[in-house]
Write a protein that holds these residues in place. Structure first.
Motif, PDB file in Angstrom:
ATOM      1  N   PHE A 239      -5.269  -6.833  -5.542  1.00 31.28           N
ATOM      2  CA  PHE A 239      -6.168  -6.052  -4.699  1.00 31.28           C
ATOM      3  C   PHE A 239      -5.980  -4.556  -4.975  1.00 31.28           C
ATOM      4  O   PHE A 239      -6.947  -3.790  -5.030  1.00 31.28           O
ATOM      5  CB  PHE A 239      -5.898  -6.345  -3.223  1.00 31.28           C
ATOM      6  CG  PHE A 239      -6.426  -7.682  -2.750  1.00 31.28           C
ATOM      7  CD1 PHE A 239      -6.968  -8.605  -3.649  1.00 31.28           C
ATOM      8  CD2 PHE A 239      -6.382  -8.033  -1.399  1.00 31.28           C
ATOM      9  CE1 PHE A 239      -7.450  -9.843  -3.206  1.00 31.28           C
ATOM     10  CE2 PHE A 239      -6.864  -9.266  -0.956  1.00 31.28           C
ATOM     11  CZ  PHE A 239      -7.394 -10.156  -1.861  1.00 31.28           C
TER      12      PHE A 239
ATOM     13  N   ALA B 271     -13.798   5.960  -1.561  1.00 35.23           N
ATOM     14  CA  ALA B 271     -13.726   4.538  -1.920  1.00 35.23           C
ATOM     15  C   ALA B 271     -12.296   4.027  -1.798  1.00 35.23           C
ATOM     16  O   ALA B 271     -12.061   2.919  -1.291  1.00 35.23           O
ATOM     17  CB  ALA B 271     -14.258   4.327  -3.340  1.00 35.23           C
TER      18      ALA B 271
ATOM     19  N   GLU C  81     -11.673   3.442   1.819  1.00 35.09           N
ATOM     20  CA  GLU C  81     -12.417   2.287   2.331  1.00 35.09           C
ATOM     21  C   GLU C  81     -11.767   0.981   1.890  1.00 35.09           C
ATOM     22  O   GLU C  81     -11.567   0.059   2.690  1.00 35.09           O
ATOM     23  CB  GLU C  81     -13.873   2.357   1.835  1.00 35.09           C
ATOM     24  CG  GLU C  81     -14.743   1.246   2.391  1.00 35.09           C
ATOM     25  CD  GLU C  81     -16.208   1.412   1.981  1.00 35.09           C
ATOM     26  OE1 GLU C  81     -16.530   2.431   1.324  1.00 35.09           O
ATOM     27  OE2 GLU C  81     -17.001   0.515   2.310  1.00 35.09           O
ATOM     28  N   ILE C  82     -11.414   0.903   0.616  1.00 31.22           N
ATOM     29  CA  ILE C  82     -10.839  -0.343   0.105  1.00 31.22           C
ATOM     30  C   ILE C  82      -9.446  -0.574   0.682  1.00 31.22           C
ATOM     31  O   ILE C  82      -9.065  -1.699   0.999  1.00 31.22           O
ATOM     32  CB  ILE C  82     -10.798  -0.324  -1.430  1.00 31.22           C
ATOM     33  CG1 ILE C  82     -12.215  -0.169  -1.985  1.00 31.22           C
ATOM     34  CG2 ILE C  82     -10.169  -1.597  -1.972  1.00 31.22           C
ATOM     35  CD1 ILE C  82     -12.281   0.047  -3.481  1.00 31.22           C
TER      36      ILE C  82
ATOM     37  N   GLN D  17      -8.418   0.231   3.585  1.00 26.77           N
ATOM     38  CA  GLN D  17      -8.516  -0.327   4.932  1.00 26.77           C
ATOM     39  C   GLN D  17      -8.598  -1.843   4.863  1.00 26.77           C
ATOM     40  O   GLN D  17      -8.014  -2.554   5.672  1.00 26.77           O
ATOM     41  CB  GLN D  17      -9.751   0.235   5.636  1.00 26.77           C
ATOM     42  CG  GLN D  17      -9.491   1.564   6.332  1.00 26.77           C
ATOM     43  CD  GLN D  17     -10.663   1.958   7.221  1.00 26.77           C
ATOM     44  OE1 GLN D  17     -11.754   2.252   6.709  1.00 26.77           O
ATOM     45  NE2 GLN D  17     -10.441   1.958   8.519  1.00 26.77           N
ATOM     46  N   MET D  18      -9.337  -2.313   3.874  1.00 25.03           N
ATOM     47  CA  MET D  18      -9.450  -3.766   3.702  1.00 25.03           C
ATOM     48  C   MET D  18      -8.117  -4.360   3.264  1.00 25.03           C
ATOM     49  O   MET D  18      -7.703  -5.421   3.746  1.00 25.03           O
ATOM     50  CB  MET D  18     -10.551  -4.077   2.687  1.00 25.03           C
ATOM     51  CG  MET D  18     -11.921  -3.532   3.107  1.00 25.03           C
ATOM     52  SD  MET D  18     -13.165  -3.608   1.790  1.00 25.03           S
ATOM     53  CE  MET D  18     -13.471  -5.365   1.734  1.00 25.03           C
ATOM     54  N   ILE D  19      -7.452  -3.672   2.353  1.00 23.24           N
ATOM     55  CA  ILE D  19      -6.166  -4.184   1.877  1.00 23.24           C
ATOM     56  C   ILE D  19      -5.149  -4.221   3.018  1.00 23.24           C
ATOM     57  O   ILE D  19      -4.383  -5.182   3.160  1.00 23.24           O
ATOM     58  CB  ILE D  19      -5.646  -3.326   0.706  1.00 23.24           C
ATOM     59  CG1 ILE D  19      -6.576  -3.464  -0.506  1.00 23.24           C
ATOM     60  CG2 ILE D  19      -4.229  -3.720   0.335  1.00 23.24           C
ATOM     61  CD1 ILE D  19      -6.158  -2.663  -1.714  1.00 23.24           C
TER      62      ILE D  19
ATOM     63  N   ALA E  80      -5.724  -4.632   6.142  1.00 16.96           N
ATOM     64  CA  ALA E  80      -6.028  -5.791   6.990  1.00 16.96           C
ATOM     65  C   ALA E  80      -5.552  -7.075   6.324  1.00 16.96           C
ATOM     66  O   ALA E  80      -4.984  -7.960   6.974  1.00 16.96           O
ATOM     67  CB  ALA E  80      -7.535  -5.849   7.259  1.00 16.96           C
ATOM     68  N   ALA E  81      -5.781  -7.179   5.021  1.00 16.75           N
ATOM     69  CA  ALA E  81      -5.358  -8.385   4.302  1.00 16.75           C
ATOM     70  C   ALA E  81      -3.841  -8.539   4.373  1.00 16.75           C
ATOM     71  O   ALA E  81      -3.311  -9.645   4.563  1.00 16.75           O
ATOM     72  CB  ALA E  81      -5.823  -8.311   2.851  1.00 16.75           C
ATOM     73  N   TRP E  82      -3.155  -7.429   4.213  1.00 18.63           N
ATOM     74  CA  TRP E  82      -1.701  -7.456   4.235  1.00 18.63           C
ATOM     75  C   TRP E  82      -1.174  -7.867   5.616  1.00 18.63           C
ATOM     76  O   TRP E  82      -0.268  -8.693   5.738  1.00 18.63           O
ATOM     77  CB  TRP E  82      -1.169  -6.079   3.856  1.00 18.63           C
ATOM     78  CG  TRP E  82       0.317  -5.915   3.922  1.00 18.63           C
ATOM     79  CD1 TRP E  82       1.009  -5.118   4.764  1.00 18.63           C
ATOM     80  CD2 TRP E  82       1.287  -6.587   3.101  1.00 18.63           C
ATOM     81  NE1 TRP E  82       2.354  -5.220   4.515  1.00 18.63           N
ATOM     82  CE2 TRP E  82       2.564  -6.121   3.506  1.00 18.63           C
ATOM     83  CE3 TRP E  82       1.213  -7.524   2.077  1.00 18.63           C
ATOM     84  CZ2 TRP E  82       3.744  -6.560   2.919  1.00 18.63           C
ATOM     85  CZ3 TRP E  82       2.384  -7.970   1.489  1.00 18.63           C
ATOM     86  CH2 TRP E  82       3.626  -7.496   1.908  1.00 18.63           C
TER      87      TRP E  82
END
Lengths: 194, 194
Positions: free
Chosen positions: A156, A173, A176-177, A179-181, A183-185
């Motif tokens: 990721f 970017a 933004e990405i 933030q997703m990582i 959450a995934a973590w």
DNA sequence: TTGTTAAATCCTAACCGTTAGGGTTACGGT
DNA sequence: ACCGTAACCCTAACGGTTAGGATTTAACAA
């Protein structure tokens, strides 16, 4: 003891001369328009010598990009003892993206993006970097995640770098990405901080 | 009107014969031990004909893997109107992983994993698939995410496929990674379902 | 039918990245 | 001073890929 010896110095000089010559020719005439034999002739070395320093034509372009790998793994291993993982990685990716979207690097990366061979080579290289990063994550005793989770996060992070570089606003970017990582973590924790 | 014409039938037959011959030879003698000229001779076509059907030697191995691309995008576009995105993708990735870890596919994927050229080619191919998937996500009117978010999720899904295939327990890996993807996806919502 | 067009195929020869084989030089340690 | 070997060189080839241009043959209209 690291650099004693005229031999190693000469070898390093040869390598550097090859890399410099190659990059210059590539930028002058275009990557596809310059052959290996051209580079070797201009650098005044034999073709076989060139290939004893660089594994492939593409490797000439990414000459010193194992610093990339080191910077990512060090962002994990050398972070402050209490600093959480993801922000540390985000900081480093920010720096890496800025570095390659800077002024001087523009022609180089335009050349890379213009050559399918170079794009493919870079992606494959980044995947190796992801494996290193995954290993660094798995080795951190403070992170009891599964190997799958470590390898996933590592990929990721590489994705974040690759996507941000192509984005209109690279800095935004990355945020933004990540933030997703993040959450995934967190989804891999049994909620550690609560 | 799709298949009228002997010409198209013969062309398809030629293509198929080349692909079948190539795969057979590769599995019999090993990918590296079989040359393009061998394949062409055994399939009884000219080398130039072979390259008019397949863009490269590696493409011979992944002959019909644009079905992969279609299945991913269709998992997005053809899902039930109320089905949420991520579970639909997870179902499809499950199926894709099972398909390539099945009995009959084992020798093929052992061959791929054994050849750096094939691994590299496949990765690059998957990235193209990710771009298609990102386009499908961006085109879905029910998903108001940014293009960056779409491209990110698309790459994450491809990562899930790649990592799960290599994992000891592929099925469990798909689930584990998709929990992370789900969290990443939700992080891009302003909390839609609450 | 016949003639025309264009697609599919063919052949030859080459290009280019890469490697094998085997030789020469000169640095480094004894 | 001497030997081992690392770095380098040259030549020739291998293997994937492409250019150039000829040849066949399906498709279709006159």
């Amino acid at each position: 003891m690291p650099t004693t010896g005229r031999r190693e110095r000469k070898k390093a000089a040869t390598r550097q001369k090859i890399a410099d010559t190659a990059l210059r020719l590539f930028l002058e005439r275009g990557y596809d328009a310059v052959g290996i034999r051209d580079v070797a002739a201009e650098a005044d070395v034999a073709v076989t010598t060139l290939f004893s320093h660089f594994a492939s034509k593409e490797a000439l372009v990414f000459e010193q990009d194992d610093t990339f790998e080191q910077r990512l793994t060090q962002a994990v291993t050398d972070r402050a003892p209490d600093e959480p993982l993801i922000p540390a990685l985000r900081r480093e990716v920010h720096a890496l993206v800025r570095h390659c979207t800077a002024e001087g690097s523009a022609p180089l990366y335009r050349m890379i993006d213009g050559s399918p061979a170079l794009r493919e080579y870079e992606e494959s290289m980044r995947l190796r970097h992801a494996e290193s990063l995954a290993a660094a994550l798995a080795a951190d005793p403070g992170l009891p995640q599964s190997t799958t989770a470590c390898r996933t996060i590592a990929r990721f992070v590489i994705d974040a770098y690759a996507l941000a570089r192509e984005a209109a606003d690279p800095d935004a970017a990355v945020d933004e990405i990540f933030q997703m990582i993040e959450a995934a973590w967190e989804a891999t924790h049994p909620a550690q901080g609560a």
